[in-house]
Design an enzyme around this catalytic site. Sequence first.
Site, PDB file in Angstrom:
ATOM      1  N   LYS A  93       0.908  -1.195   0.185  1.00  0.00           N
ATOM      2  CA  LYS A  93       0.240  -0.003  -0.068  1.00  0.00           C
ATOM      3  C   LYS A  93       0.885   1.149  -0.249  1.00  0.00           C
ATOM      4  CE  LYS A  93      -3.913   2.326   0.294  1.00  0.00           C
ATOM      5  NZ  LYS A  93      -3.326   2.980  -0.818  1.00  0.00           N
ATOM      6  N   LYS A 117       5.629   3.419   8.357  1.00  0.00           N
ATOM      7  CA  LYS A 117       4.370   4.266   8.485  1.00  0.00           C
ATOM      8  C   LYS A 117       3.002   3.485   8.620  1.00  0.00           C
ATOM      9  CE  LYS A 117       4.427   7.683   5.502  1.00  0.00           C
ATOM     10  NZ  LYS A 117       3.876   8.520   4.169  1.00  0.00           N
ATOM     11  N   LYS A 129       5.202   1.826  -3.157  1.00  0.00           N
ATOM     12  CA  LYS A 129       5.249   3.145  -3.717  1.00  0.00           C
ATOM     13  C   LYS A 129       5.415   2.904  -5.039  1.00  0.00           C
ATOM     14  CE  LYS A 129       4.865   7.455  -2.537  1.00  0.00           C
ATOM     15  NZ  LYS A 129       4.271   8.041  -1.248  1.00  0.00           N
ATOM     16  N   ASP A 169      -0.158  10.870  -4.466  1.00  0.00           N
ATOM     17  CA  ASP A 169       1.230  11.517  -3.938  1.00  0.00           C
ATOM     18  C   ASP A 169       1.531  12.748  -4.707  1.00  0.00           C
ATOM     19  OD1 ASP A 169       3.302  10.733  -1.757  1.00  0.00           O
ATOM     20  OD2 ASP A 169       4.483  11.947  -3.289  1.00  0.00           O
ATOM     21  N   ASN A 243      -1.880  18.948  -1.884  1.00  0.00           N
ATOM     22  CA  ASN A 243      -2.943  18.579  -0.983  1.00  0.00           C
ATOM     23  C   ASN A 243      -2.782  18.602   0.560  1.00  0.00           C
ATOM     24  OD1 ASN A 243      -3.602  15.621   0.400  1.00  0.00           O
ATOM     25  ND2 ASN A 243      -5.340  16.467  -0.813  1.00  0.00           N
ATOM     26  N   SER A 380      -6.734   5.975   3.758  1.00  0.00           N
ATOM     27  CA  SER A 380      -6.788   4.886   2.736  1.00  0.00           C
ATOM     28  C   SER A 380      -7.278   3.645   3.207  1.00  0.00           C
ATOM     29  CB  SER A 380      -5.365   5.083   1.963  1.00  0.00           C
ATOM     30  OG  SER A 380      -5.213   5.923   1.197  1.00  0.00           O
TER      31      SER A 380
HETATM   32  P1  NDP Z   1       0.813  17.798  -4.303  1.00  0.00           P
HETATM   33  O1  NDP Z   1       1.402  17.410  -5.589  1.00  0.00           O
HETATM   34  O2  NDP Z   1      -0.495  18.049  -3.947  1.00  0.00           O
HETATM   35  O3  NDP Z   1       1.537  19.230  -3.642  1.00  0.00           O
HETATM   36  C1  NDP Z   1       2.922  19.195  -3.826  1.00  0.00           C
HETATM   37  C2  NDP Z   1       3.533  20.481  -3.262  1.00  0.00           C
HETATM   38  O4  NDP Z   1       4.967  20.581  -2.974  1.00  0.00           O
HETATM   39  C3  NDP Z   1       3.278  21.599  -4.256  1.00  0.00           C
HETATM   40  O5  NDP Z   1       2.989  22.889  -3.709  1.00  0.00           O
HETATM   41  C4  NDP Z   1       4.509  21.669  -4.816  1.00  0.00           C
HETATM   42  O6  NDP Z   1       4.683  22.778  -5.783  1.00  0.00           O
HETATM   43  C5  NDP Z   1       5.499  21.627  -3.876  1.00  0.00           C
HETATM   44  N1  NDP Z   1       6.774  20.899  -4.375  1.00  0.00           N
HETATM   45  C6  NDP Z   1       6.857  19.495  -5.138  1.00  0.00           C
HETATM   46  N2  NDP Z   1       7.778  19.298  -5.677  1.00  0.00           N
HETATM   47  C7  NDP Z   1       8.677  20.342  -4.987  1.00  0.00           C
HETATM   48  C8  NDP Z   1       9.846  20.660  -4.969  1.00  0.00           C
HETATM   49  N3  NDP Z   1      10.990  19.676  -5.832  1.00  0.00           N
HETATM   50  N4  NDP Z   1      10.590  21.681  -4.383  1.00  0.00           N
HETATM   51  C9  NDP Z   1       9.688  22.423  -3.754  1.00  0.00           C
HETATM   52  N5  NDP Z   1       8.337  22.457  -3.698  1.00  0.00           N
HETATM   53  C10 NDP Z   1       8.016  21.052  -4.233  1.00  0.00           C
HETATM   54  O7  NDP Z   1       1.464  16.754  -3.154  1.00  0.00           O
HETATM   55  P2  NDP Z   1       0.929  16.263  -1.698  1.00  0.00           P
HETATM   56  O8  NDP Z   1       0.673  17.535  -1.004  1.00  0.00           O
HETATM   57  O9  NDP Z   1       0.073  15.165  -1.980  1.00  0.00           O
HETATM   58  O10 NDP Z   1       2.315  15.859  -1.211  1.00  0.00           O
HETATM   59  C11 NDP Z   1       3.182  16.563  -0.397  1.00  0.00           C
HETATM   60  C12 NDP Z   1       4.261  15.611   0.291  1.00  0.00           C
HETATM   61  O11 NDP Z   1       3.270  15.086   1.157  1.00  0.00           O
HETATM   62  C13 NDP Z   1       5.156  14.760  -0.386  1.00  0.00           C
HETATM   63  O12 NDP Z   1       6.398  14.672   0.200  1.00  0.00           O
HETATM   64  C14 NDP Z   1       4.490  13.789  -0.225  1.00  0.00           C
HETATM   65  O13 NDP Z   1       5.050  12.398  -0.441  1.00  0.00           O
HETATM   66  C15 NDP Z   1       3.637  13.759   1.342  1.00  0.00           C
HETATM   67  N6  NDP Z   1       2.611  12.876   1.437  1.00  0.00           N
HETATM   68  C16 NDP Z   1       1.449  13.033   0.761  1.00  0.00           C
HETATM   69  C17 NDP Z   1       0.255  12.130   1.253  1.00  0.00           C
HETATM   70  C18 NDP Z   1      -0.972  12.359   0.689  1.00  0.00           C
HETATM   71  O14 NDP Z   1      -1.895  11.875   1.002  1.00  0.00           O
HETATM   72  N7  NDP Z   1      -1.100  13.051  -0.451  1.00  0.00           N
HETATM   73  C19 NDP Z   1       0.462  11.377   2.390  1.00  0.00           C
HETATM   74  C20 NDP Z   1       1.624  11.281   3.125  1.00  0.00           C
HETATM   75  C21 NDP Z   1       2.430  12.234   2.664  1.00  0.00           C
HETATM   76  P3  NDP Z   1       4.598  22.769  -7.188  1.00  0.00           P
HETATM   77  O15 NDP Z   1       3.047  23.229  -7.427  1.00  0.00           O
HETATM   78  O16 NDP Z   1       5.292  24.156  -7.578  1.00  0.00           O
HETATM   79  O17 NDP Z   1       5.048  21.774  -7.906  1.00  0.00           O
HETATM   80  O1  2IT Z   2       3.012   8.968   1.329  1.00  0.00           O
HETATM   81  C1  2IT Z   2       2.064   8.586   1.774  1.00  0.00           C
HETATM   82  O2  2IT Z   2       1.607   8.024   2.689  1.00  0.00           O
HETATM   83  C2  2IT Z   2       1.120   8.580   0.933  1.00  0.00           C
HETATM   84  N1  2IT Z   2       1.337   9.152  -0.333  1.00  0.00           N
HETATM   85  C3  2IT Z   2      -0.352   8.304   0.888  1.00  0.00           C
HETATM   86  C4  2IT Z   2      -0.473   6.780   0.508  1.00  0.00           C
HETATM   87  C5  2IT Z   2      -1.774   5.958   0.370  1.00  0.00           C
HETATM   88  O3  2IT Z   2      -1.944   4.966   0.143  1.00  0.00           O
HETATM   89  O4  2IT Z   2      -2.723   6.648   0.809  1.00  0.00           O
END
Ligand code: NDP
Ligand code: 2IT
Length: 449
Positions: A93, A117, A129, A169, A243, A380
């Site tokens: 997952k 996690k 992943k 992600d 997100n 999830s």
């Molecule tokens: P999104 O794509 O929704 O948003 C990512 C954000 O981070 C955007 O604002 C983006 O800016 C910025 N960003 C991405 N890459 C870079 C970079 N190289 N340098 C600076 N800023 C950057 O992703 P999420 O919000 O889903 O994910 C954000 C983080 O959270 C990641 O590390 C992800 O692995 C982690 N995460 C996400 C989960 C989920 O459920 N979605 C769960 C747990 C962890 P821009 O728009 O300019 O690219």
């Molecule tokens: O990094 C993470 O934990 C996620 N992007 C969410 C993974 C999931 O299966 O909901």
Amino acid sequence: MSFRTEYMQDLMSRVEKNHPAQPEFHQAVKEVLLCMEPVAEKNPQYVQAGIFERIVEPERAIVFRVSWVDDNGNVQVNRGFRIQFNSAIGPYKGGLRFHPSVNLGVIKFLGFEQIFKNSLTGLPMGGGKGGSDFDPKGKSDGEVMRFCQSFMTELAKHIGPNTDVPAGDIGVGAREIGYMYGQYKRLQNEFTGVLTGKGLNYGGSLVRTQATGYGCCYFTQEMLATRGDSFKDKEVVISGSGNVAIYAAEKSYELGAKVVAMSDSNGYIYDPNGIDLDAVKQLKEVERKRIKEYLTDHPQATYEEGCHNIWNVKCQIALPCATQNELNKEAAETLVKNGVIAVAEGANMPSTPEAVDIFLENKVLFGPGKAANAGGVATSGLEMSQNSLRYSWSFEEVDEKLKLIMKNIHSSAREAATTYGDADNYVLGANIAGFLKVADAMYMQGIAY
Ligand code: NDP
Ligand code: 2IT
């Protein structure tokens, strides 16, 4: 930090040699193995059963070509990945990341983190992943759809509701999940919970959109409570505006704090009145524009080019919610100098190891990603449960379950950290608590000769 024991040092050297040129993967493994030295000493059965050697090696790594046709009729080729890292406690997952920086090492680091996690959530989910170096930015809906369909045409052969359940992600949200789900269903003629983060009208769970950001704040709240503190009247800095960042900001406000800065990969905005979150949602979720445009309707705010300087903004709570290694030693020192009380990682591995050391040395409450951002995957897991039940719970029911899970993650990390001698060290606690459940399951399931 360096290893005390020859055993772990040797194992780390082998990982570096066997997985060359994958610095993010090495970084993630090293952090865990450093915490494992006292565990190995206390539990010789894990060493004898080769648990540490086995847990750093993915069970399966799938790399594939994704070809698709852009709006101009040109053929485009990207690379797709799915790392099925560990299935000891449940089906693989973990999310899918679409970003040009994606490579095998990045997906391996994320898959490795996901093992611990997912274990911490208390739900039966293994670690996996995937993703692609495809860049959704600037692509039309039609291009994103054709890419997602091509990506799923191969991925569908390797996943299933009891085998491997991907989600979103970076770069993968409701739109991409919808296109991929549609293609999976076309190929398999099966309506199942094979992906999470689905639309609410076809099996998605309420609260999944908000879950990572909300969960990160629930975890921070628990850390603050150990010192009789809370979010109330605190200034919060949140990197990213995707997100995770948006819903971390929403919950911060609900808990009585003021969010003063947010960013994207180009730069950051500072609003002394508190960031207008509806405006950020409109810009980022609806219009898919740059954060800089916030200034058009908010003349009191300022914008600085370059996202890294966001950590210069004074705050008591910092939530890095963008990407890996976005917060380095200098940034950590600045945050400490400016009086930060708590840092919780909404992103995966956003703080460099040197930054983490600074936080721990200065007694900052530090919630590592494995614990602090586990609310997303936990919800999830709740989506999978609802799909299996062919039922859906209300927003309040799911949110209550999420709160309880984050509370439990906090207490199991704290308990493990206390047992191993350092109650406030959530890095140690989360790694150990997450590891033990998986290690015991691997031990009980034996080794295939
Ligand atoms: P999104 O794509 O929704 O948003 C990512 C954000 O981070 C955007 O604002 C983006 O800016 C910025 N960003 C991405 N890459 C870079 C970079 N190289 N340098 C600076 N800023 C950057 O992703 P999420 O919000 O889903 O994910 C954000 C983080 O959270 C990641 O590390 C992800 O692995 C982690 N995460 C996400 C989960 C989920 O459920 N979605 C769960 C747990 C962890 P821009 O728009 O300019 O690219
Ligand atoms: O990094 C993470 O934990 C996620 N992007 C969410 C993974 C999931 O299966 O909901």
